[in-house]
Enzyme design. Structure first.
Site, mmCIF file in Angstrom:
data_model
loop_
_atom_site.group_PDB
_atom_site.id
_atom_site.type_symbol
_atom_site.label_atom_id
_atom_site.label_comp_id
_atom_site.label_asym_id
_atom_site.label_seq_id
_atom_site.Cartn_x
_atom_site.Cartn_y
_atom_site.Cartn_z
ATOM 1 N N LYS A 190 -0.472 0.460 1.994
ATOM 2 C CA LYS A 190 -1.145 0.230 0.863
ATOM 3 C C LYS A 190 -1.708 1.912 0.589
ATOM 4 O O LYS A 190 -1.311 2.430 -0.520
ATOM 5 C CB LYS A 190 -2.555 -0.626 1.043
ATOM 6 C CG LYS A 190 -2.031 -1.796 1.398
ATOM 7 C CD LYS A 190 -3.579 -2.903 1.509
ATOM 8 C CE LYS A 190 -4.354 -2.557 2.591
ATOM 9 N NZ LYS A 190 -3.650 -2.954 3.926
ATOM 10 N N ARG B 26 -10.635 -8.560 -0.465
ATOM 11 C CA ARG B 26 -10.000 -8.962 0.541
ATOM 12 C C ARG B 26 -10.555 -10.342 0.967
ATOM 13 O O ARG B 26 -10.205 -10.768 2.059
ATOM 14 C CB ARG B 26 -10.874 -7.963 1.444
ATOM 15 C CG ARG B 26 -9.751 -7.674 2.594
ATOM 16 C CD ARG B 26 -10.104 -6.118 3.330
ATOM 17 N NE ARG B 26 -9.675 -5.947 4.329
ATOM 18 C CZ ARG B 26 -9.135 -4.673 4.528
ATOM 19 N NH1 ARG B 26 -8.994 -3.720 3.607
ATOM 20 N NH2 ARG B 26 -8.652 -4.182 5.644
ATOM 21 N N ARG C 198 -0.020 5.966 13.389
ATOM 22 C CA ARG C 198 -0.491 6.635 12.295
ATOM 23 C C ARG C 198 -1.482 7.756 12.774
ATOM 24 O O ARG C 198 -2.267 7.564 13.599
ATOM 25 C CB ARG C 198 -1.246 5.733 11.581
ATOM 26 C CG ARG C 198 -2.142 6.374 10.562
ATOM 27 C CD ARG C 198 -2.699 5.577 9.384
ATOM 28 N NE ARG C 198 -3.243 4.358 10.022
ATOM 29 C CZ ARG C 198 -3.851 3.244 9.338
ATOM 30 N NH1 ARG C 198 -3.411 2.906 7.943
ATOM 31 N NH2 ARG C 198 -4.463 2.137 9.751
ATOM 32 N N ARG D 182 -7.670 7.107 13.608
ATOM 33 C CA ARG D 182 -8.629 6.157 13.342
ATOM 34 C C ARG D 182 -9.428 5.480 14.505
ATOM 35 O O ARG D 182 -8.450 5.036 15.459
ATOM 36 C CB ARG D 182 -8.654 5.142 12.246
ATOM 37 C CG ARG D 182 -8.487 5.560 10.731
ATOM 38 C CD ARG D 182 -7.814 4.750 9.863
ATOM 39 N NE ARG D 182 -8.051 3.466 9.805
ATOM 40 C CZ ARG D 182 -7.553 2.531 8.709
ATOM 41 N NH1 ARG D 182 -6.788 2.929 7.856
ATOM 42 N NH2 ARG D 182 -7.972 1.084 9.144
ATOM 43 N N ARG E 129 -7.549 -7.404 13.188
ATOM 44 C CA ARG E 129 -7.271 -7.057 11.817
ATOM 45 C C ARG E 129 -6.024 -7.779 11.213
ATOM 46 O O ARG E 129 -6.590 -8.564 10.089
ATOM 47 C CB ARG E 129 -7.061 -5.587 11.603
ATOM 48 C CG ARG E 129 -8.418 -4.712 11.668
ATOM 49 C CD ARG E 129 -7.873 -3.341 12.287
ATOM 50 N NE ARG E 129 -7.274 -2.602 11.018
ATOM 51 C CZ ARG E 129 -6.522 -1.428 11.274
ATOM 52 N NH1 ARG E 129 -6.622 -1.056 12.439
ATOM 53 N NH2 ARG E 129 -5.947 -0.788 10.234
HETATM 54 P P1 AP5 Z 1 -0.765 2.823 5.598
HETATM 55 O O1 AP5 Z 1 -0.190 3.372 4.102
HETATM 56 O O2 AP5 Z 1 -1.930 3.757 6.121
HETATM 57 O O3 AP5 Z 1 -0.989 1.393 5.807
HETATM 58 P P2 AP5 Z 1 -2.197 0.432 5.037
HETATM 59 O O4 AP5 Z 1 -1.681 -0.686 4.568
HETATM 60 O O5 AP5 Z 1 -3.257 1.421 4.399
HETATM 61 O O6 AP5 Z 1 -2.977 0.149 6.210
HETATM 62 P P3 AP5 Z 1 -4.510 0.197 6.804
HETATM 63 O O7 AP5 Z 1 -4.465 0.007 8.340
HETATM 64 O O8 AP5 Z 1 -5.226 1.291 6.045
HETATM 65 O O9 AP5 Z 1 -5.033 -1.320 6.246
HETATM 66 P P4 AP5 Z 1 -6.391 -1.778 6.586
HETATM 67 O O10 AP5 Z 1 -6.366 -2.916 5.564
HETATM 68 O O11 AP5 Z 1 -6.352 -2.445 7.961
HETATM 69 O O12 AP5 Z 1 -7.366 -0.826 6.686
HETATM 70 P P5 AP5 Z 1 -8.720 -0.401 5.636
HETATM 71 O O13 AP5 Z 1 -8.889 0.950 5.684
HETATM 72 O O14 AP5 Z 1 -8.366 -0.976 4.377
HETATM 73 O O15 AP5 Z 1 0.454 3.130 6.455
HETATM 74 C C1 AP5 Z 1 0.472 2.933 8.252
HETATM 75 C C2 AP5 Z 1 1.331 3.688 8.667
HETATM 76 O O16 AP5 Z 1 2.693 3.411 8.643
HETATM 77 C C3 AP5 Z 1 1.172 5.159 8.295
HETATM 78 O O17 AP5 Z 1 1.367 6.014 9.543
HETATM 79 C C4 AP5 Z 1 2.390 5.245 7.452
HETATM 80 O O18 AP5 Z 1 2.984 6.518 7.437
HETATM 81 C C5 AP5 Z 1 3.231 4.231 8.001
HETATM 82 N N1 AP5 Z 1 3.985 3.653 6.886
HETATM 83 C C6 AP5 Z 1 3.652 3.117 5.538
HETATM 84 N N2 AP5 Z 1 4.641 2.521 4.923
HETATM 85 C C7 AP5 Z 1 5.674 2.560 5.723
HETATM 86 C C8 AP5 Z 1 7.052 2.027 5.758
HETATM 87 N N3 AP5 Z 1 7.387 1.363 4.602
HETATM 88 N N4 AP5 Z 1 7.771 2.357 6.621
HETATM 89 C C9 AP5 Z 1 7.445 2.935 7.839
HETATM 90 N N5 AP5 Z 1 6.267 3.250 8.027
HETATM 91 C C10 AP5 Z 1 5.438 3.251 7.106
HETATM 92 O O19 AP5 Z 1 -9.852 -1.142 6.337
HETATM 93 C C11 AP5 Z 1 -10.518 -0.709 7.482
HETATM 94 C C12 AP5 Z 1 -11.580 -1.601 8.006
HETATM 95 O O20 AP5 Z 1 -12.509 -1.582 6.983
HETATM 96 C C13 AP5 Z 1 -11.329 -3.162 7.885
HETATM 97 O O21 AP5 Z 1 -10.778 -3.789 8.993
HETATM 98 C C14 AP5 Z 1 -12.663 -3.619 7.548
HETATM 99 O O22 AP5 Z 1 -13.432 -3.836 8.649
HETATM 100 C C15 AP5 Z 1 -13.316 -2.765 6.616
HETATM 101 N N6 AP5 Z 1 -12.923 -2.957 5.202
HETATM 102 C C16 AP5 Z 1 -12.325 -2.300 4.511
HETATM 103 N N7 AP5 Z 1 -12.292 -2.868 3.202
HETATM 104 C C17 AP5 Z 1 -12.977 -4.122 3.125
HETATM 105 C C18 AP5 Z 1 -13.333 -5.120 2.216
HETATM 106 N N8 AP5 Z 1 -12.806 -4.881 1.039
HETATM 107 N N9 AP5 Z 1 -13.966 -6.162 2.789
HETATM 108 C C19 AP5 Z 1 -14.559 -6.146 3.943
HETATM 109 N N10 AP5 Z 1 -14.124 -5.543 4.918
HETATM 110 C C20 AP5 Z 1 -13.314 -4.209 4.408
HETATM 111 MG MG MG Z 2 -5.266 2.184 4.226
#
Ligand code: AP5
Ligand code: MG
Length: 214
Positions: free
Chosen positions: A13, A88, A127, A161, A172
């Site tokens: 994402k 979410r 990552r 992170r 997660r």
């Molecule tokens: P990346 O693009 O960073 O993946 P992402 O989908 O953004 O993954 P996240 O870990 O950020 O998602 P998340 O939903 O767990 O975390 P968030 O920060 O939203 O890609 C990952 C890696 O893979 C990178 O190194 C990239 O280079 C590589 N990659 C990407 N695409 C690839 C491909 N096609 N092939 C190969 N490699 C690839 O949330 C964190 C925490 O915050 C949550 O756990 C929760 O506690 C809280 N939180 C956030 N939002 C909410 C909400 N709305 N409600 C409640 N809690 C929330």
């Molecule tokens: Mg992300």
């Protein structure tokens, strides 16, 4: 253009939202990034969220809804936005719908980046991010051109992170399947969900997204 990017942790994402931002000049609204900024600033909201994030649990809906409410019609979103990591839960999706109606806005696309859980552990544990400019990298899949030097800004300091470890990733992923996956049918019933293959290469996922939004 206003869009929601849905997908499990590690689906891509953030990676794809940054590319969409650069190409279409629309703002990336990542609730995860916002929460990490709150933690870094040492405020109360960040202190309340940190334990939950490090345990791989979702933070309370109302905290997130309040955080996003002031963003979607801010001046910098005049051209549109990409919601990354929000909504979410079904409650967040309903709250978003209510906000959009109130502000006279409408989503153009809800896009699911679909991936296999097992591959996500490797994606997330590999990552890292440039500490200067936030550009994202991966030990295997997205290395900088020169090892240890950011392609974008030339920075040499990188961060990982605190929730990017194998144990937290599993929590997660569980939270994703229990709490977030149901919103696929919430938007599905409205005929709004389009899916891209998140197991393809980063460039190929970008091409698939371009075909939907371009
Ligand atoms: P990346 O693009 O960073 O993946 P992402 O989908 O953004 O993954 P996240 O870990 O950020 O998602 P998340 O939903 O767990 O975390 P968030 O920060 O939203 O890609 C990952 C890696 O893979 C990178 O190194 C990239 O280079 C590589 N990659 C990407 N695409 C690839 C491909 N096609 N092939 C190969 N490699 C690839 O949330 C964190 C925490 O915050 C949550 O756990 C929760 O506690 C809280 N939180 C956030 N939002 C909410 C909400 N709305 N409600 C409640 N809690 C929330
Ligand atoms: Mg992300």
């Amino acid at each position: 253009m206003k869009l929601v990017l849905l997908g499990a942790p590690g689906a891509g994402k953030g990676t794809q939202a940054k590319r969409l931002h650069e190409k279409y000049d629309i703002v990336q609204l990542s609730t995860g990034d916002m929460l990490r900024a709150e933690i870094a600033s040492g405020g109360e909201l960040g202190r309340n969220a940190k334990g939950l994030i490090d345990a791989g649990a979702l933070v309370p809906d109302q905290m997130i809804i309040d955080m996003i409410a002031g963003c979607i019609d801010a001046d910098d979103c005049a051209n549109g936005f990409i919601l990354d990591g929000f909504p979410r839960t079904t409650r967040q999706a309903e709250a978003l719908d209510a906000m959009l109606v109130e502000k006279g806005l409408k989503l153009d696309h809800v896009i699911e980046i679909r991936v296999d859980d097992e591959a996500m552990v490797q994606r997330i544990t590999g990552r890292y991010t440039c500490a200067e400019c936030g550009a994202g990298y991966h030990d295997t899949f997205q290395r900088p051109k020169v090892d240890g030097v950011c392609d974008t800004c030339g920075g040499t300091r990188f961060t990982r992170r605190s929730d990017d470890n194998a144990e937290t990733v599993r929590a997660r992923l569980k939270a994703y399947h229990e709490k977030t996956a149901p919103i696929l049918s919430y938007y599905g019933k409205k005929g709004m969900v389009q899916t891209v293959d998140g197991m393809a290469s980063i460039d190929e996922v970008t091409r698939q997204l371009d075909r939907i939004v371009g």
